[in-house]
Scaffold this motif. Structure first.
Motif, PDB file in Angstrom:
ATOM      1  N   TYR A   4       0.912  -1.076   0.015  1.00  0.00           N
ATOM      2  CA  TYR A   4       0.009   0.122   0.000  1.00  0.00           C
ATOM      3  C   TYR A   4       0.927   1.376  -0.104  1.00  0.00           C
ATOM      4  O   TYR A   4       1.769   1.503   0.831  1.00  0.00           O
ATOM      5  N   LYS A   5       0.725   2.135  -1.130  1.00  0.00           N
ATOM      6  CA  LYS A   5       1.714   3.293  -1.171  1.00  0.00           C
ATOM      7  C   LYS A   5       0.703   4.541  -1.027  1.00  0.00           C
ATOM      8  O   LYS A   5      -0.307   4.689  -1.507  1.00  0.00           O
ATOM      9  N   ASP A   6       1.327   5.417  -0.790  1.00  0.00           N
ATOM     10  CA  ASP A   6       0.835   6.712  -0.609  1.00  0.00           C
ATOM     11  C   ASP A   6       0.439   7.399  -1.859  1.00  0.00           C
ATOM     12  O   ASP A   6       1.351   7.491  -2.653  1.00  0.00           O
ATOM     13  N   ILE A   7      -0.695   7.801  -1.968  1.00  0.00           N
ATOM     14  CA  ILE A   7      -0.913   8.445  -3.384  1.00  0.00           C
ATOM     15  C   ILE A   7      -0.100   9.918  -3.811  1.00  0.00           C
ATOM     16  O   ILE A   7       0.061  10.253  -4.990  1.00  0.00           O
ATOM     17  N   PHE A   8       0.085  10.542  -2.559  1.00  0.00           N
ATOM     18  CA  PHE A   8       0.749  11.786  -2.935  1.00  0.00           C
ATOM     19  C   PHE A   8       2.238  11.600  -2.920  1.00  0.00           C
ATOM     20  O   PHE A   8       3.095  12.323  -3.920  1.00  0.00           O
ATOM     21  N   SER A   9       3.072  10.958  -2.080  1.00  0.00           N
ATOM     22  CA  SER A   9       4.429  10.715  -2.034  1.00  0.00           C
ATOM     23  C   SER A   9       4.915   9.389  -2.327  1.00  0.00           C
ATOM     24  O   SER A   9       6.192   9.266  -2.601  1.00  0.00           O
ATOM     25  N   ASN A  10       4.076   8.588  -2.655  1.00  0.00           N
ATOM     26  CA  ASN A  10       4.615   7.191  -3.109  1.00  0.00           C
ATOM     27  C   ASN A  10       5.276   6.335  -2.134  1.00  0.00           C
ATOM     28  O   ASN A  10       5.837   5.494  -2.499  1.00  0.00           O
ATOM     29  N   ASP A  11       5.333   6.789  -0.978  1.00  0.00           N
ATOM     30  CA  ASP A  11       5.958   5.942   0.127  1.00  0.00           C
ATOM     31  C   ASP A  11       5.319   4.847   0.415  1.00  0.00           C
ATOM     32  O   ASP A  11       3.873   4.783   0.355  1.00  0.00           O
ATOM     33  N   GLU A  12       5.941   3.627   0.897  1.00  0.00           N
ATOM     34  CA  GLU A  12       5.393   2.410   1.023  1.00  0.00           C
ATOM     35  C   GLU A  12       4.788   2.581   2.476  1.00  0.00           C
ATOM     36  O   GLU A  12       5.756   3.013   3.312  1.00  0.00           O
ATOM     37  N   LEU A  13       3.824   2.265   2.921  1.00  0.00           N
ATOM     38  CA  LEU A  13       2.847   2.376   4.159  1.00  0.00           C
ATOM     39  C   LEU A  13       2.764   1.144   4.716  1.00  0.00           C
ATOM     40  O   LEU A  13       2.678   0.955   5.919  1.00  0.00           O
ATOM     41  N   LEU A  14       2.216   0.348   4.230  1.00  0.00           N
ATOM     42  CA  LEU A  14       1.913  -1.016   4.822  1.00  0.00           C
ATOM     43  C   LEU A  14       1.718  -2.083   3.490  1.00  0.00           C
ATOM     44  O   LEU A  14       1.878  -1.719   2.480  1.00  0.00           O
ATOM     45  N   SER A  15       1.745  -3.351   3.964  1.00  0.00           N
ATOM     46  CA  SER A  15       1.499  -4.502   2.983  1.00  0.00           C
ATOM     47  C   SER A  15       0.430  -5.303   3.460  1.00  0.00           C
ATOM     48  O   SER A  15       0.008  -5.153   4.568  1.00  0.00           O
ATOM     49  N   ASP A  16      -0.129  -6.163   2.582  1.00  0.00           N
ATOM     50  CA  ASP A  16      -0.922  -7.083   2.933  1.00  0.00           C
ATOM     51  C   ASP A  16      -0.511  -8.193   4.012  1.00  0.00           C
ATOM     52  O   ASP A  16      -1.511  -9.004   4.331  1.00  0.00           O
ATOM     53  N   ALA A  17       0.633  -8.262   4.377  1.00  0.00           N
ATOM     54  CA  ALA A  17       1.302  -9.225   5.249  1.00  0.00           C
ATOM     55  C   ALA A  17       0.576  -9.032   6.490  1.00  0.00           C
ATOM     56  O   ALA A  17       1.004  -9.679   7.583  1.00  0.00           O
ATOM     57  N   TYR A  18       0.160  -7.662   6.748  1.00  0.00           N
ATOM     58  CA  TYR A  18      -0.031  -7.365   8.137  1.00  0.00           C
ATOM     59  C   TYR A  18      -1.809  -7.404   8.410  1.00  0.00           C
ATOM     60  O   TYR A  18      -2.252  -6.834   9.282  1.00  0.00           O
ATOM     61  N   ASP A  19      -2.429  -8.025   7.331  1.00  0.00           N
ATOM     62  CA  ASP A  19      -3.726  -8.443   7.574  1.00  0.00           C
ATOM     63  C   ASP A  19      -4.658  -7.253   8.059  1.00  0.00           C
ATOM     64  O   ASP A  19      -5.171  -7.186   9.149  1.00  0.00           O
ATOM     65  N   ALA A  20      -4.546  -6.157   7.150  1.00  0.00           N
ATOM     66  CA  ALA A  20      -5.500  -4.895   7.104  1.00  0.00           C
ATOM     67  C   ALA A  20      -6.862  -5.149   7.195  1.00  0.00           C
ATOM     68  O   ALA A  20      -7.451  -5.932   6.256  1.00  0.00           O
ATOM     69  N   LYS A  21      -7.656  -4.609   8.207  1.00  0.00           N
ATOM     70  CA  LYS A  21      -9.011  -4.749   8.151  1.00  0.00           C
ATOM     71  C   LYS A  21      -9.568  -3.196   7.728  1.00  0.00           C
ATOM     72  O   LYS A  21      -9.338  -2.316   8.228  1.00  0.00           O
ATOM     73  N   LEU A  22     -10.893  -3.183   7.026  1.00  0.00           N
ATOM     74  CA  LEU A  22     -11.347  -2.052   6.561  1.00  0.00           C
ATOM     75  C   LEU A  22     -12.161  -1.596   7.538  1.00  0.00           C
ATOM     76  O   LEU A  22     -13.296  -2.401   8.085  1.00  0.00           O
ATOM     77  N   VAL A  23     -12.101  -0.491   7.933  1.00  0.00           N
ATOM     78  CA  VAL A  23     -12.971   0.066   9.268  1.00  0.00           C
ATOM     79  C   VAL A  23     -13.722   1.506   8.748  1.00  0.00           C
ATOM     80  O   VAL A  23     -13.226   2.148   8.197  1.00  0.00           O
ATOM     81  N   ASP A  24     -15.036   1.539   8.909  1.00  0.00           N
ATOM     82  CA  ASP A  24     -15.816   2.565   8.347  1.00  0.00           C
ATOM     83  C   ASP A  24     -15.835   2.816   6.919  1.00  0.00           C
ATOM     84  O   ASP A  24     -16.138   3.974   6.334  1.00  0.00           O
ATOM     85  N   ASP A  25     -15.243   1.985   6.159  1.00  0.00           N
ATOM     86  CA  ASP A  25     -15.209   1.812   4.814  1.00  0.00           C
ATOM     87  C   ASP A  25     -14.207   2.769   4.425  1.00  0.00           C
ATOM     88  O   ASP A  25     -14.084   3.276   3.339  1.00  0.00           O
ATOM     89  N   VAL A  26     -13.392   3.480   5.192  1.00  0.00           N
ATOM     90  CA  VAL A  26     -12.305   4.688   4.633  1.00  0.00           C
ATOM     91  C   VAL A  26     -11.146   4.363   5.324  1.00  0.00           C
ATOM     92  O   VAL A  26     -10.074   5.032   4.895  1.00  0.00           O
ATOM     93  N   ILE A  27     -10.734   3.435   6.173  1.00  0.00           N
ATOM     94  CA  ILE A  27      -9.586   3.367   6.823  1.00  0.00           C
ATOM     95  C   ILE A  27      -9.223   1.836   7.015  1.00  0.00           C
ATOM     96  O   ILE A  27     -10.172   1.143   7.308  1.00  0.00           O
ATOM     97  N   TYR A  28      -7.879   1.656   6.792  1.00  0.00           N
ATOM     98  CA  TYR A  28      -7.352   0.163   7.244  1.00  0.00           C
ATOM     99  C   TYR A  28      -6.575   0.232   8.323  1.00  0.00           C
ATOM    100  O   TYR A  28      -5.758   1.102   8.654  1.00  0.00           O
ATOM    101  N   GLU A  29      -7.065  -0.711   9.297  1.00  0.00           N
ATOM    102  CA  GLU A  29      -6.301  -1.007  10.650  1.00  0.00           C
ATOM    103  C   GLU A  29      -5.679  -2.181  10.459  1.00  0.00           C
ATOM    104  O   GLU A  29      -6.346  -3.214   9.966  1.00  0.00           O
ATOM    105  N   ALA A  30      -4.501  -2.257  10.772  1.00  0.00           N
ATOM    106  CA  ALA A  30      -3.635  -3.521  10.867  1.00  0.00           C
ATOM    107  C   ALA A  30      -2.884  -3.702  12.260  1.00  0.00           C
ATOM    108  O   ALA A  30      -2.258  -2.628  12.565  1.00  0.00           O
ATOM    109  N   ASP A  31      -3.170  -4.721  12.714  1.00  0.00           N
ATOM    110  CA  ASP A  31      -2.201  -5.113  14.014  1.00  0.00           C
ATOM    111  C   ASP A  31      -0.669  -5.200  13.679  1.00  0.00           C
ATOM    112  O   ASP A  31      -0.226  -5.720  12.679  1.00  0.00           O
ATOM    113  N   CYS A  32      -0.080  -4.646  14.604  1.00  0.00           N
ATOM    114  CA  CYS A  32       1.291  -4.778  14.502  1.00  0.00           C
ATOM    115  C   CYS A  32       1.887  -5.265  15.844  1.00  0.00           C
ATOM    116  O   CYS A  32       1.097  -5.624  16.719  1.00  0.00           O
ATOM    117  N   ALA A  33       3.203  -5.505  16.009  1.00  0.00           N
ATOM    118  CA  ALA A  33       3.722  -5.864  17.258  1.00  0.00           C
ATOM    119  C   ALA A  33       5.230  -5.118  17.426  1.00  0.00           C
ATOM    120  O   ALA A  33       5.778  -4.431  16.299  1.00  0.00           O
TER     121      ALA A  33
END
Length: 167
Positions: A4-33
């Motif tokens: 998952y890359k930022d649309i403005f900076s193209n920075d990598e912010l997250l990957s699907d390896a972290y099992d992101a869940k969609l909340v309120d249809d606008v935000i992905y939350e992913a547990d980390c450690a």
């Protein structure tokens, strides 16, 4: 794997390896450690606990958040007022981008984003904020908080502020 890359900076912010869940249809939350990085473990056959040594964190090692570390996120700080100023500008930029690329998503984004921002403001002191590696001030700020158990950290990124790249 999806990055998952930022649309403005193209920075990598997250990957699907972290099992992101969609909340309120606008935000992905992913547990980390929190993970231990650094400090080379050289096994010399000794038992440190038997010799009065410390088993926990090796010398030169540090505990870091795995998402923050993996994606080289940079911690930043906000007070409530500066966060609200930032988030208003960011939401306006995302909305403009959405109107160009996916106009039917705009009402859903506005409603869900407003709800989530209220949640963040309501518990503002509990949140930590990170920018992408480029530290672009106009790009997404990744938000970090802890689950109700108080020990499980999670990151939150805006669904409409990322582009998915399959690698």
């Amino acid at each position: 794997m999806i990055i998952y890359k930022d649309i403005f900076s193209n920075d990598e912010l997250l990957s699907d390896a972290y099992d992101a869940k969609l909340v309120d249809d606008v935000i992905y939350e992913a547990d980390c450690a929190m993970v231990n990085v650094g400090g080379d473990n050289i096994d010399i056959g000794a038992n440190p606990s038997a010799e009065g040594g410390d088993d926990d964190v090796e010398e030169g090692a540090e505990m870091v958040n795995n998402v923050v570390h993996s994606f080289r996120l940079q911690q930043t700080a906000f007070d409530k007022k500066s966060f609200l100023t930032y988030i208003k500008g960011y939401m306006k930029a995302v909305k403009a981008k959405l109107q160009e690329t996916n106009p039917e998503e705009v009402p859903k984004f506005e409603k869900g984003a407003q709800t989530y921002v209220k949640k963040v403001i309501g518990s503002f002191k509990d949140w930590e904020f990170f920018t992408g590696e480029s530290m672009d001030p106009d790009a997404m700020v990744v938000m970090l908080n802890y689950r109700e158990d108080g020990t499980t950290p999670f990151v939150a990124i805006w669904k409409h502020g990322i582009v998915e790249e399959k690698i």
